[in-house]
Every structure is written in structure tokens, then in C-alpha cells.
Design a protein around this motif. Structure first.
Motif, PDB file in Angstrom:
ATOM      1  N   GLN A 216      57.384  23.406  45.754  1.00  0.00           N
ATOM      2  CA  GLN A 216      56.596  23.726  44.850  1.00  0.00           C
ATOM      3  C   GLN A 216      57.096  24.577  43.292  1.00  0.00           C
ATOM      4  O   GLN A 216      56.750  24.443  42.385  1.00  0.00           O
ATOM      5  N   HIS A 217      58.518  24.855  43.940  1.00  0.00           N
ATOM      6  CA  HIS A 217      59.236  25.434  42.895  1.00  0.00           C
ATOM      7  C   HIS A 217      60.059  24.503  42.351  1.00  0.00           C
ATOM      8  O   HIS A 217      60.926  24.966  41.248  1.00  0.00           O
ATOM      9  N   HIS A 218      59.964  23.459  42.634  1.00  0.00           N
ATOM     10  CA  HIS A 218      60.628  22.131  42.001  1.00  0.00           C
ATOM     11  C   HIS A 218      59.733  21.306  41.300  1.00  0.00           C
ATOM     12  O   HIS A 218      60.199  19.797  40.983  1.00  0.00           O
ATOM     13  N   GLY A 219      58.646  21.465  40.807  1.00  0.00           N
ATOM     14  CA  GLY A 219      57.622  20.702  40.199  1.00  0.00           C
ATOM     15  C   GLY A 219      56.852  20.049  40.993  1.00  0.00           C
ATOM     16  O   GLY A 219      56.010  19.184  40.419  1.00  0.00           O
ATOM     17  N   VAL A 220      56.874  20.234  42.462  1.00  0.00           N
ATOM     18  CA  VAL A 220      55.854  19.467  43.161  1.00  0.00           C
ATOM     19  C   VAL A 220      54.469  20.443  43.377  1.00  0.00           C
ATOM     20  O   VAL A 220      54.493  21.370  43.731  1.00  0.00           O
ATOM     21  N   GLU A 221      53.375  19.813  42.754  1.00  0.00           N
ATOM     22  CA  GLU A 221      52.277  20.327  42.825  1.00  0.00           C
ATOM     23  C   GLU A 221      51.534  20.295  44.264  1.00  0.00           C
ATOM     24  O   GLU A 221      51.426  19.434  45.053  1.00  0.00           O
ATOM     25  N   ILE A 222      51.091  21.555  44.868  1.00  0.00           N
ATOM     26  CA  ILE A 222      50.316  21.287  45.792  1.00  0.00           C
ATOM     27  C   ILE A 222      48.818  21.733  45.836  1.00  0.00           C
ATOM     28  O   ILE A 222      48.444  21.970  45.074  1.00  0.00           O
ATOM     29  N   VAL A 223      47.883  21.607  47.045  1.00  0.00           N
ATOM     30  CA  VAL A 223      46.710  21.797  47.064  1.00  0.00           C
ATOM     31  C   VAL A 223      46.117  22.837  46.677  1.00  0.00           C
ATOM     32  O   VAL A 223      45.333  23.188  46.088  1.00  0.00           O
ATOM     33  N   GLY A 224      46.869  24.265  47.180  1.00  0.00           N
ATOM     34  CA  GLY A 224      46.396  25.291  46.854  1.00  0.00           C
ATOM     35  C   GLY A 224      45.241  25.878  47.705  1.00  0.00           C
ATOM     36  O   GLY A 224      44.913  25.373  48.973  1.00  0.00           O
ATOM     37  N   LEU A 225      44.710  27.092  47.299  1.00  0.00           N
ATOM     38  CA  LEU A 225      43.645  27.781  48.224  1.00  0.00           C
ATOM     39  C   LEU A 225      42.716  26.792  48.701  1.00  0.00           C
ATOM     40  O   LEU A 225      41.956  25.923  48.211  1.00  0.00           O
ATOM     41  N   VAL A 226      42.446  26.695  50.234  1.00  0.00           N
ATOM     42  CA  VAL A 226      41.450  26.027  50.708  1.00  0.00           C
ATOM     43  C   VAL A 226      40.517  26.880  51.591  1.00  0.00           C
ATOM     44  O   VAL A 226      41.084  27.643  52.536  1.00  0.00           O
ATOM     45  N   PRO A 227      39.133  27.067  51.494  1.00  0.00           N
ATOM     46  CA  PRO A 227      38.346  28.253  52.019  1.00  0.00           C
ATOM     47  C   PRO A 227      38.618  27.941  53.648  1.00  0.00           C
ATOM     48  O   PRO A 227      38.548  26.775  54.186  1.00  0.00           O
TER      49      PRO A 227
END
Length: 559
Positions: A216-227
């Protein structure tokens, strides 16, 4: 309800448990990915693989069908939501999703009450093949930006293609690498280990790469918060019903079509065939129930049903196990899902969507009938160029056009007799010695003769009469199962005109329904018993009794 429990055997428990867990490993990653196709949070995919599965297991008639969502339903859902809540926030989007899913379920249940299960066959197979190929093209084009790590405002097909090409120089190399590795894993495992849960392994590798390499620090987007936890109850917004119902009708049609097709394709030799109206109820209630827990529209999936059967599922207990694993995922694994790269999900979607394009099916269609190959191409182009929801309308219109084309020109054969027999068959160059009778024209129309095709059929008969210089025309109606009133009036008028020209009309082999129609009309009295025959042999004998000129002549001598 729960028909599969009757006669359940203890030795089925183990294969059902194994199948349920294995299918969960396939369904859950794909459900997460398909939620993103619809423009929804990934957890909506989990909700869709939970309650709809349980409800279908209770009410469904197919023992192997696995119900969640599919690539087709996902892209249709995304299109419908984009129109209904354009620019809306997350809350509005989830409310619209619940409303859409509830509408889909209600339409399916209403269709069951109206006994409309036959609509599963309303789209012809070639048209459906083209439609799904078009859906695959649209989905791949929709997911490519996520695979490349680029962003642009979505538009029509050509706009999106140009935007992707223009964005290639700005692609994120790290994102592309993640996507390509995921595709390589999926393709390799599908080829060398088809029974392995390839989507689960690919997703696990993506999550592991993010955790270990900090992608994610190299420009790869991740899903993020999932309830974490159970899905909240989501109430529909009734004010959206008017804007969403046309899309819901199209999605309901595709949900049912995919479900019944998957159920029929994987029915066991000793299992009952899925009941169409029962399937409408089951998939309808699955959607109604799922809507209250935030599900997107659900239906049977071909891939997951195939895995279910391949691993050895014996009953819907396997689907209940899959739902239980999904519940465990919602309660325990949400933090891990949050680390999933969007490129990984896009790769999963692309690989399995490309499977909707079946070149072998197109080759089989074109080998049999080029006209239906054209229908398939038109359906594909309709989806790609006009949009997915409009594509459903195009598919239906093309199917109806194909049907109209076929019934408007029923087959009409000139018959000849096989030498030394009472067998009459269509004139063919393969049988040059078949016998014909100078002045006697034997014709066999096939199918229903009604207002849409009677005039065209009459025109073809007139052309053949002119070629053969016939004095008696025999219509062999054995293959005509219905003679509609308009067509009967045309036949009465044709008989009168032929009589004025000195040409006689005989009818042969009428089934009881058609015979009753003829006898109740003025044509019955005109023909009498002397011009109605049970079979062609009787008609030919009557012709030959008229004189020596009725002697049979080989076609090779005539030519």
C-alpha cells in the motif's frame, strides 16, 4: 420446504461438509470481487453469500445449486445503482441496493404466482451466449483500470477504451504486478489443479503480499476498513421503486435464467429436475430475505455449482455449510479482508468473467446455422455498445425476432415416393430415382400455420405449382399441428381460386384438431370425403385410378 431432508443418508454428511467448505473457498473471494464490480463495499458480497444461500436451501428444488451472486448480476446491479443514486453517499447506495434486491425478489415471487416459470426458455441459447460474451467484455473493461491503478470518469464503451489506452503511461507498476501475479496463480491452478480453491489461494497471496511487503506504500490500493460482525438490518426506500423496477425486472430475468440453467446442468442422474416455478419462489424469497440484511441481487452461479457437484455435494446441506463459513468470515476475518488489494479482486473478476466468452459455443452455432450466429453477435454488440440493462432488452428483442423469422417461413417440402415402397420423402438430389407423378404435386408443410406465415406459405406453393404444372395439389398436413382461423380462411379462398383454374386441392393426414377446424368450415363441405385422405398412399392410389397418366415416373427420367 427442505425436500432434500427426506431420504437423507448418513453417508452423505461427509461429502456435503467437504463440498460446503470447498465451495465457500471459491464463493467468498468471488463474492467480494463481484461486490466491487457493482460499485459496492466488499462486505456486501459476504452478505449476499450468507442469507440468500440459507433461504434457497430451505425452499429450492435443486440439490446442487449454490446461490450467491455472479458477474452478470453484479454488472447489471452496478448499472442500475449508478442511475438511481448517481453521486449519492454510501448510506444512499446501500439503501438503494436493498431496495433493488427486494424488488428483484418480489418480481420473482410474483412470477411464480403467475406460473411464469416458462420464461427461463424465453431467451434463445445463441442469444444468451452472445449476451454473456458482451457482459464479459463490459466487465473486463470495467475492471482494467483497477488492474492498472488508473482512474478516469466512466463513459460509453469507446470512451472507456480510449481512456484506458491514454492512461497506460500512468499505470502503477506495482499494481500491475499484483494483478498479473494473481492472474497467473488463477490460470495455473485452474489448469493444473482444477479442484483447488484457486480464488481463495490468490486472495490469500494478495493479502500476504500487502502484509509482508507493505504494497500500500508503493501505490497499491487496498480495500480498507471492513465492518466486523453480522450485517445490519437495511430498510428499503420505497421512493426508489419507480426508478428501479425496470432494472429489477431485467435482473430478475437473468437471475432466474442463470439459476435454472445451472440447476438443470448439474442435476444428478437419480435426482429430480429443478421445478421452474419452485425455483422462482426460492430465488425470490432468497432475494427478499437478503435485501433486509443488505444483500445485492442473488442467483445461482454456474462455477460454484459446478465445484459443489465436482467435490461431491449430495444435498443443500452443502450450501448451509457454505453459509456457515461465510458467517465465520464476517465475524472473524474482516481485518484480513481489509488488507486485500483492489488489483487482486479485479484479477479474480477478469479471469472468471472471461470464462463467459465461449468461442466453442460460437463455433458450434455458426457450424449449425449462420443466422443464429448473427443473432448471437447482435446480442453481444447490444450489451457492449448500448449498455448492460439495454442489452437485456436487445437480447429479448433479438430472441423474439429470431422466433418471428422462423415461424414466418415454415418449411415446405415437395415429396416423392421411394421406389417399391409406400415411403414418401422430400425431393433430394441424393435420391434421383424417387418416383413423382406427372400432374400430381405432393407438398408437406410443417409447423403451425397461422396469420403470420399463411400468406408466405401460399406464395411458395404458387411458385411450385407453376413449376410443376400441377392439376391436383396434395397438402400433407401430418406435421401441421394447428391451423389458425386466418390461415383457414386463406386456404378456403385458395381452394376457390384453384378450382376456377381447373386445379383440384386434396388434403391428407389431418390431425383431429385440424380436421375438426376444416369440417366446421365451408371447406369441409367443398372437399367432402372424396378429397380428404388418411395418408399419401391413399391419395396416390386415388390419383392413379384416374387413368394411365398417373403412372409413377422416376425423377431422373423427368430431368
Amino acid at each position: 420446504m427442505l425436500d432434500w431432508i427426506h431420504g437423507y443418508r448418513k453417508d452423505w454428511i461427509k461429502p456435503d461438509l467437504i463440498a460446503g467448505v470447498t465451495v465457500a473457498a471459491v464463493v467468498i473471494p468471488k463474492a467480494l470481487a463481484y461486490a466491487t464490480v457493482a460499485g459496492l463495499p466488499v462486505q456486501v458480497g459476504l452478505y449476499t453469500a450468507f442469507l440468500p444461500m440459507i433461504i434457497y436451501a430451505i425452499f429450492g428444488s435443486s440439490r446442487a445449486l449454490s446461490v450467491s451472486t455472479s458477474a452478470t448480476l453484479a454488472i447489471l446491479t452496478g448499472t442500475a445503482l449508478a442511475r438511481a443514486v448517481h453521486g449519492g453517499g454510501a448510506t444512499e447506495l446501500l439503501t438503494a441496493t436493498a431496495t433493488l434486491t427486494l424488488l428483484v425478489g418480489a418480481i420473482l415471487v410474483l412470477a411464480a404466482l403467475l406460473r411464469l416459470g416458462f420464461v427461463a426458455n424465453f431467451i434463445s441459447d445463441p442469444v444468451l451466449t452472445g449476451f454473456k460474451a458482451g457482459i464479459a467484455v463490459v466487465i473486463v473493461l470495467d475492471q482494467l483500470p483497477k488492474l492498472l491503478g488508473i482512474h478516469f470518469a466512466k463513459g460509453n464503451f469507446f470512451h472507456n477504451v480510449l481512456a484506458i489506452v491514454s492512461g497506460l503511461p500512468h499505470a502503477s507498476l506495482a499494481t500491475v504486478a499484483v494483478g498479473l501475479v494473481t492472474i497467473a496463480i488463477l490460470v495455473t491452478m485452474e489448469h493444473y489443479a482444477p479442484r483447488a480453491p484457486a480464488p481463495l489461494i490468490a486472495v490469500a497471496c494478495g493479502i500476504g503480499a500487502v502484509a509482508l511487503l507493505g504494497l500500500q506504500h508503493h501505490g497499491v490500493e487496498i480495500v480498507g476498513l471492513v465492518p466486523t460482525g453480522l450485517p445490519p438490518v437495511t430498510m428499503p426506500d420505497l421512493s426508489l421503486l419507480t426508478s428501479l423496477w425496470p432494472a429489477a425486472a431485467g435482473i430478475a430475468l437473468m437471475s432466474f435464467t442463470e439459476s435454472i440453467a445451472s440447476g438443470r446442468a448439474f442435476v444428478g442422474s437419480e435426482e429430480p429436475m429443478p421445478l421452474p416455478n419452485r425455483e422462482l419462489v426460492a430465488t425470490g424469497l432468497a432475494n427478499v430475505g437478503g435485501a433486509l440484511l443488505g444483500s445485492m441481487p442473488a442467483g445461482g452461479g454456474t462455477t460454484q455449482t459446478a465445484v459443489n457437484r465436482l467435490v461431491g455435494a449430495r444435498s443443500q446441506l452443502a450450501e448451509l455449510v457454505t453459509a456457515a463459513v461465510t458467517l465465520g468470515t464476517m465475524l472473524l476475518l474482516a481485518p484480513f479482508i481489509a488488507q486485500m488489494p483492489h488489483a487482486t479482486l479485479a484479477a479474480v473478476v477478469i479471469v472468471y468473467s472471461i470464462g463467459l466468452i465461449k468461442p466453442a459455443e460460437f463455433r458450434a452455432i455458426v457450424a449449425v446455422r449462420r443466422t443464429e450466429f448473427v443473432w448471437a453477435l447482435v446480442a453481444c454488440a447490444g450489451v457492449v455498445l448500448l449498455g448492460t440493462l439495454q442489452g437485456i432488452l436487445v437480447a429479448i428483442i433479438v430472441s423474439l425476432a429470431a422466433l418471428a423469422h422462423q415461424v414466418s417461413s415454415p418449411p415446405l417440402y415437395v415429396l416423392a415416393r421411394k421406389p417399391g415402397t409406400t415411403v414418401f420423402r422430400p425431393v433430394s438430389n441424393e435420391h434421383p430415382d424417387d418416383e413423382v407423378f406427372p400432374g400430381l404435386l405432393l407438398l408437406r408443410p410443417e409447423g403451425r400455420i397461422f396469420f403470420a406465415n399463411a400468406a408466405h406459405l401460399g406464395h411458395k406453393i404458387q411458385q411450385l405449382m407453376a413449376q410443376e404444372n400441377a392439376r391436383v395439389v396434395v397438402l400433407h398436413f401430418r406435421a401441421v399441428f394447428d391451423l389458425e382461423y386466418t390461415a383457414l380462411k386463406m386456404l378456403i379462398d385458395a381452394e376457390r381460386k384453384l378450382s376456377e383454374k381447373g386445379i383440384t386441392l386434396w388434403l391428407v393426414g389431418l390431425n383431429p384438431g385440424v380436421l375438426t377446424m376444416v369440417q366446421r368450415s365451408p371447406l369441409g363441405a367443398t372437399l367432402g370425403k372424396d378429397r380428404l385422405f388418411f395418408n399419401l398412399d391413399q391419395a396416390v392410389s386415388a390419383w392413379q385410378a384416374k387413368g394411365a397418366e398417373g403412372t409413377a415416373t422416376p425423377r431422373s427420367c423427368e430431368s
